[in-house]
Enzyme design. Sequence first.
Site, PDB file in Angstrom:
ATOM      1  CG  HIS A  21       7.423  54.254  12.931  1.00 58.46           C
ATOM      2  ND1 HIS A  21       6.783  54.741  11.820  1.00 58.46           N
ATOM      3  CD2 HIS A  21       6.580  53.352  13.493  1.00 58.46           C
ATOM      4  CE1 HIS A  21       5.583  54.170  11.712  1.00 58.46           C
ATOM      5  NE2 HIS A  21       5.453  53.315  12.719  1.00 58.46           N
ATOM      6  CG  ASN A  48       5.601  37.205   7.144  1.00 52.17           C
ATOM      7  OD1 ASN A  48       5.761  37.255   8.362  1.00 52.17           O
ATOM      8  ND2 ASN A  48       5.562  38.297   6.397  1.00 52.17           N
ATOM      9  CG  HIS A  62      25.687  33.798  13.537  1.00 52.21           C
ATOM     10  ND1 HIS A  62      26.114  32.789  12.698  1.00 52.21           N
ATOM     11  CD2 HIS A  62      26.369  33.649  14.703  1.00 52.21           C
ATOM     12  CE1 HIS A  62      27.018  32.052  13.331  1.00 52.21           C
ATOM     13  NE2 HIS A  62      27.185  32.552  14.544  1.00 52.21           N
ATOM     14  CG  HIS A  71      10.770  40.001   9.142  1.00 48.99           C
ATOM     15  ND1 HIS A  71      10.017  39.250  10.003  1.00 48.99           N
ATOM     16  CD2 HIS A  71       9.884  40.542   8.255  1.00 48.99           C
ATOM     17  CE1 HIS A  71       8.745  39.333   9.670  1.00 48.99           C
ATOM     18  NE2 HIS A  71       8.648  40.100   8.605  1.00 48.99           N
TER      19      HIS A  71
END
Length: 346
Positions: free
Chosen positions: A165, A289, A252, A256
Amino acid sequence: MVSSGIGEDTYCPRNVMEGREESATHQDALSEMDDIIFDTLDELFAKTGVSPSEIGIVVASVSLFSPAPSLTARVINRYKMRNDVKAANVIAVDLVKQLFKTCKNSFAIVVSTESIGPNWYSGKEKSMMLSNILFRTGGCSMLLTNNGAWKGKALLELTCYVRTHIGSDDEAYRSCFQLEDDIGNKGFRLTRDLPRAGAKALAKNLRVLLPKVLPLSEILRYTINHYRDKMIKRPAPKGSGPGLNLKSGIDHFCVHPGGRAIIDEVGKSLALNDHDLEPARMALHRFGNTSSGGLWYVLGYMEAKKLLKKGDTILMICLGAGFKCNNCVWKVMNGLGKIKMSGKTV
């Protein structure tokens, strides 16, 4: 729209299709969640043969809708689960991993989706209209277990998980921000800093994750070359990526599908080719998305194209507002069957 990477067959919330995007109700939000969550869970229980009464942990990964009772409570009520089930609404797979340390031989379900209908932007600010182009309705449900008796049936095994984060960085923090425009329309502002924030969070995450998954020989090669180049002040070649051969330990890349710019920036940062990025681009084109659920559409594309073989490793790259990057590595245990998400087969 043409340059967004989104196709014409994605799914919008019912209230948007009915022209009620400016007046979404609480019931609209509940109906959107129920359609996705219950449909995918019905498929999951039918396919695996696991009874809802066997589930010990329920996690819902939905960041924009938090009703009372909670979404996990709605799941528990719908399927009449046992009264000692542990329920939570954030962190998803990593939270389950931590709970499994104290809950032996347990089953957990993770529901990943997002509440789009009530958060559809109806104003005219261009930077906030972009979210309407990218975000779509969709989601998935997953069954996880630490029961050794199920090892022969498992499709994937989680081998590594790292969370990062960078919310302390103001540029990254403001790159994807929920707010109201000048006349009070609620929506998301996606700035030009978003791809750069994603690349920065990804780089920090991989500094921790890659030493756990790449062979020692590759780490040593990189370390020697890095310090040699530093001593002779040789700059890294443009487009060389991280300098590591990621494919020495990863087969692989499940990127996102947050948008064309995000996919391209991740590909540039990791020096991935078009073949590596094809699953993410195709998932974005077909489904848009769908937030945290999007990664599983990418995985579904890999399976449909028969790219996954027993023993292969998959790096799953998840990016989100805050700004955060949560990456994990899965090992393919068995041939993957068709993966059901929101009632559609991918």
